[in-house]
Every structure is written in structure tokens, then in C-alpha cells.
Write a protein that holds these residues in place. Structure first.
Motif, mmCIF file in Angstrom:
data_model
loop_
_atom_site.group_PDB
_atom_site.id
_atom_site.type_symbol
_atom_site.label_atom_id
_atom_site.label_comp_id
_atom_site.label_asym_id
_atom_site.label_seq_id
_atom_site.Cartn_x
_atom_site.Cartn_y
_atom_site.Cartn_z
ATOM 1 N N ARG A 106 7.406 -1.116 -13.532
ATOM 2 C CA ARG A 106 6.755 0.124 -13.143
ATOM 3 C C ARG A 106 6.597 0.182 -11.630
ATOM 4 O O ARG A 106 5.997 -0.698 -11.023
ATOM 5 C CB ARG A 106 5.387 0.246 -13.820
ATOM 6 C CG ARG A 106 4.651 1.522 -13.436
ATOM 7 C CD ARG A 106 3.458 1.776 -14.318
ATOM 8 N NE ARG A 106 2.673 2.911 -13.857
ATOM 9 C CZ ARG A 106 1.646 3.436 -14.515
ATOM 10 N NH1 ARG A 106 1.287 2.928 -15.677
ATOM 11 N NH2 ARG A 106 0.981 4.450 -14.036
ATOM 12 N N TRP A 107 7.153 1.215 -11.032
ATOM 13 C CA TRP A 107 7.031 1.433 -9.588
ATOM 14 C C TRP A 107 5.633 1.955 -9.273
ATOM 15 O O TRP A 107 5.075 2.765 -10.025
ATOM 16 C CB TRP A 107 8.074 2.431 -9.114
ATOM 17 C CG TRP A 107 7.826 2.984 -7.743
ATOM 18 C CD1 TRP A 107 7.269 4.190 -7.431
ATOM 19 C CD2 TRP A 107 8.104 2.341 -6.489
ATOM 20 N NE1 TRP A 107 7.198 4.364 -6.072
ATOM 21 C CE2 TRP A 107 7.697 3.236 -5.459
ATOM 22 C CE3 TRP A 107 8.645 1.116 -6.137
ATOM 23 C CZ2 TRP A 107 7.835 2.927 -4.106
ATOM 24 C CZ3 TRP A 107 8.786 0.815 -4.791
ATOM 25 C CH2 TRP A 107 8.379 1.706 -3.801
ATOM 26 N N LEU A 108 5.075 1.484 -8.175
ATOM 27 C CA LEU A 108 3.768 1.962 -7.737
ATOM 28 C C LEU A 108 3.801 2.080 -6.217
ATOM 29 O O LEU A 108 4.078 1.101 -5.512
ATOM 30 C CB LEU A 108 2.660 0.997 -8.166
ATOM 31 C CG LEU A 108 1.211 1.469 -7.921
ATOM 32 C CD1 LEU A 108 0.896 2.727 -8.730
ATOM 33 C CD2 LEU A 108 0.228 0.350 -8.257
ATOM 34 N N SER A 109 3.533 3.256 -5.728
ATOM 35 C CA SER A 109 3.503 3.478 -4.288
ATOM 36 C C SER A 109 2.055 3.535 -3.808
ATOM 37 O O SER A 109 1.131 3.697 -4.603
ATOM 38 C CB SER A 109 4.225 4.781 -3.931
ATOM 39 O OG SER A 109 3.591 5.887 -4.551
ATOM 40 N N GLY A 110 1.874 3.401 -2.525
ATOM 41 C CA GLY A 110 0.524 3.474 -1.974
ATOM 42 C C GLY A 110 0.448 2.818 -0.618
ATOM 43 O O GLY A 110 1.023 1.749 -0.406
ATOM 44 N N GLU A 111 -0.258 3.472 0.304
ATOM 45 C CA GLU A 111 -0.347 2.967 1.666
ATOM 46 C C GLU A 111 -1.320 1.801 1.802
ATOM 47 O O GLU A 111 -1.189 0.975 2.693
ATOM 48 C CB GLU A 111 -0.771 4.110 2.601
ATOM 49 C CG GLU A 111 0.245 5.233 2.719
ATOM 50 C CD GLU A 111 1.553 4.776 3.340
ATOM 51 O OE1 GLU A 111 1.503 3.889 4.217
ATOM 52 O OE2 GLU A 111 2.617 5.266 2.934
ATOM 53 N N ASP A 112 -2.320 1.748 0.939
ATOM 54 C CA ASP A 112 -3.287 0.656 1.028
ATOM 55 C C ASP A 112 -3.755 0.288 -0.365
ATOM 56 O O ASP A 112 -3.471 0.974 -1.345
ATOM 57 C CB ASP A 112 -4.470 1.040 1.924
ATOM 58 C CG ASP A 112 -5.150 2.316 1.466
ATOM 59 O OD1 ASP A 112 -5.683 2.333 0.328
ATOM 60 O OD2 ASP A 112 -5.143 3.310 2.217
ATOM 61 N N LEU A 113 -4.492 -0.799 -0.455
ATOM 62 C CA LEU A 113 -4.892 -1.348 -1.740
ATOM 63 C C LEU A 113 -5.718 -0.369 -2.559
ATOM 64 O O LEU A 113 -5.616 -0.313 -3.785
ATOM 65 C CB LEU A 113 -5.673 -2.645 -1.511
ATOM 66 C CG LEU A 113 -5.859 -3.572 -2.718
ATOM 67 C CD1 LEU A 113 -4.509 -4.025 -3.266
ATOM 68 C CD2 LEU A 113 -6.698 -4.780 -2.324
ATOM 69 N N ALA A 114 -6.555 0.421 -1.883
ATOM 70 C CA ALA A 114 -7.465 1.326 -2.584
ATOM 71 C C ALA A 114 -6.799 2.614 -3.034
ATOM 72 O O ALA A 114 -7.438 3.443 -3.686
ATOM 73 C CB ALA A 114 -8.657 1.648 -1.684
ATOM 74 N N SER A 115 -5.525 2.788 -2.720
ATOM 75 C CA SER A 115 -4.869 4.070 -2.995
ATOM 76 C C SER A 115 -4.420 4.225 -4.442
ATOM 77 O O SER A 115 -3.999 5.305 -4.843
ATOM 78 C CB SER A 115 -3.660 4.247 -2.069
ATOM 79 O OG SER A 115 -2.691 3.245 -2.326
ATOM 80 N N ALA A 116 -4.498 3.170 -5.228
ATOM 81 C CA ALA A 116 -4.057 3.247 -6.620
ATOM 82 C C ALA A 116 -5.214 2.944 -7.561
ATOM 83 O O ALA A 116 -6.089 2.121 -7.257
ATOM 84 C CB ALA A 116 -2.925 2.263 -6.874
ATOM 85 N N ALA A 117 -5.206 3.587 -8.718
ATOM 86 C CA ALA A 117 -6.237 3.365 -9.722
ATOM 87 C C ALA A 117 -6.077 1.982 -10.349
ATOM 88 O O ALA A 117 -4.969 1.436 -10.422
ATOM 89 C CB ALA A 117 -6.152 4.429 -10.809
ATOM 90 N N ASP A 118 -7.181 1.425 -10.812
ATOM 91 C CA ASP A 118 -7.154 0.096 -11.437
ATOM 92 C C ASP A 118 -6.170 0.055 -12.603
ATOM 93 O O ASP A 118 -5.439 -0.930 -12.778
ATOM 94 C CB ASP A 118 -8.539 -0.283 -11.945
ATOM 95 C CG ASP A 118 -9.543 -0.519 -10.819
ATOM 96 O OD1 ASP A 118 -9.130 -0.505 -9.637
ATOM 97 O OD2 ASP A 118 -10.737 -0.708 -11.124
#
Length: 256
Positions: A106-118
Motif C-alpha cells: 500500500r502506497w502512502l504519501s505525506g510530507e511529515d509523520l503527522a500527515s497520515a491517519a493511524d
């Protein structure tokens, strides 16, 4: 009498016998590309996707190429029960597997650690790491029944130490490092059993439609972005080598 002039012809290379190939994450993108290419070679393809309809669509495309040696299966790599059911279903279809391609992740993008849901972080790590471990574990008995078993891992340059050029969330990097660690351990463990573990670490690459005109016309010269066409050829090159040749990994320069 053996010729002494050194001009004797080399023995012709035999065409590889058809294989039985399992590909995870084959409902789209590079997994679909691999499934179509294996089918064109005459191999029997067992393809999976989290969404069964996506797997069925690719299976229909393969049948449209004139091959009915294809099976569409559902497998949610983040769900251990789904992986076990997937492996059980494969065992009802075939008594052995020649090639397992661990492509699903599963691909997951995000600029920082907090940018994605748990929940998205957990699903990314579970599908990529736990899924790869469990699929390999449950299909290993069928691989060991083959006389030419190969495990191919599509990992990513994100799984290389010090690489930060892929635009992905930290959880994706962590998951790919988990896959890389698994491959490094399994390679020496399975070698005595004749199972080759082959890992690819590509950077971002273009994936033109194998059934469209761009497949053969996309530039592949110096300075061009790596293409799925070249990646497919790396996979086929590795699995077609004689069994004394264990190619552990493909690493690629990122030129763009």
C-alpha cells in the motif's frame, strides 16, 4: 571427434518451460503489467488483488490475449485470515508454484509523520511487511514442490539506507525497509533448498499500459526515467538464469 579450431557452435539456449506464477497486488499498475507479460510468455498466472473485481478485470484482459491459464483471487495483504484463505485457494488450483512475486504494497504519501491517519499507517505497514511475510510463509510449501522456485520481491529504492528521494510517507519507508530485511534473511536461509530470492529496488518509474502504443514507444535512453518495460526484463532475466545463478538484488541509478 571434437573440433579443435574453436569455432564449434554454442549450444542453443532453450526456451523456458511455462511456469506457474503467483503475483500479489496484480489488479493495477506494475502488478498488472507483470501479469500480462507472464501470460504473454505462456505462463499460468494466479493473480490477486484486495478487490476481486480488479483481479477479474486483469484476468479478462489476459483471456483477451488468447490465454485461459489465469486465475483471479482475492487477497487483502493486511489481513492474515485473507492471506491464509488466498494460500488455501491456490493449493486447490495447483500442486506447486514456480514463481512468487511479492508485488502488493500500500502506497502512502505525506510530507511529515503527522500527515497520515493511524489507520492508514497501520495498513501500509501491515500490507507491505506482514503481508509479504505471510504470503511467502504460506506459499513456501508449494514453492518447495517446484524444481525451479523463485521468490521475486518488488521492494523500491525507499527500502535502501540513506535514500530519501521517493515522495512517500515515513511509514512507507519503514515498511519497505522491513521487506528488505526479510529478503536479506530469506536469501541465505532458502538457498540450500534451491529457492532463489530476488529483490528489485527501483526508484520512481514510468509504467505505460502494456496493451497500449506507449509500451514500445516510451523512450528508454540515457537520462530517461526508468520504465516498467526495463523492470519486467530484469525480472525475466533473473528467473531465466540457470539454477547455479542466484541474483540477489537489482539496484538502479536514479537518473531523473
Amino acid at each position: 571427434m571434437t573440433p579443435q579450431n574453436g569455432n564449434e557452435a554454442a549450444p542453443a539456449r532453450r526456451e523456458p518451460r511455462p511456469r506457474r506464477v503467483v503475483i500479489t497486488g496484480a489488479g493495477r499498475d506494475f502488478g498488472r503489467t507483470l501479469a500480462l507479460f507472464f501470460a504473454r510468455r505462456g505462463d499460468e498466472v494466479l493473480l490477486s488483488a484486495r478487490d476481486l473485481a480488479a483481479a477479474e478485470h486483469v484476468a479478462d484482459e489476459i483471456r483477451g490475449l488468447g490465454s485461459d491459464r489465469v486465475h483471479a483471487l482475492r487477497c487483502d495483504l493486511a489481513d492474515p485470515a485473507s492471506v491464509r484463505a488466498f494460500a488455501d485457494e491456490i493449493a486447490t488450483v495447483t500442486d506447486h508454484v514456480d514463481v512468487l512475486v511479492n508485488n502488493g504494497a500500500r502506497w502512502l504519501s505525506g510530507e511529515d509523520l503527522a500527515s497520515a491517519a493511524d489507520e492508514d499507517i497501520a495498513a501500509t505497514v501491515a500490507s507491505t511487511v506482514t503481508g509479504t511475510v505471510l504470503v511467502t510463509k504460506h506459499l513456501l510449501p508449494l514453492l518447495l514442490k517446484s524444481d525451479r522456485p523463485d521468490v521475486v520481491n518488488l521492494i523500491s529504492s525507499a527500502g535502501l539506507t540513506g535514500n530519501h528521494r521517493t515522495r512517500a510517507h515515513a511509514a512507507f519507508y519503514a515498511a519497505k525497509h522491513g521487506q528488505a530485511g526479510l529478503a536479506d534473511l530469506l536469501s541465505p536461509q532458502l538457498r540450500p533448498h534451491g529457492v532463489r530470492v530476488i529483490s528489485l529496488y527501483p526508484p520512481d518509474f514510468s509504467n505505460p499500459d502494456p496493451l497500449g502504443p506507449d509500451w514500445d514507444t516510451t523512450p528508454r535512453g540515457v537520462g530517461c526515467e526508468l520504465t516498467a518495460h526495463s523492470l519486467v526484463e530484469c525480472v525475466m532475466f533473473a528467473i531465466d538464469q540457470p539454477r547455479d545463478c542466484f541474483i540477489k538484488a537489482f539496484h538502479f541509478e536514479q537518473t531523473t
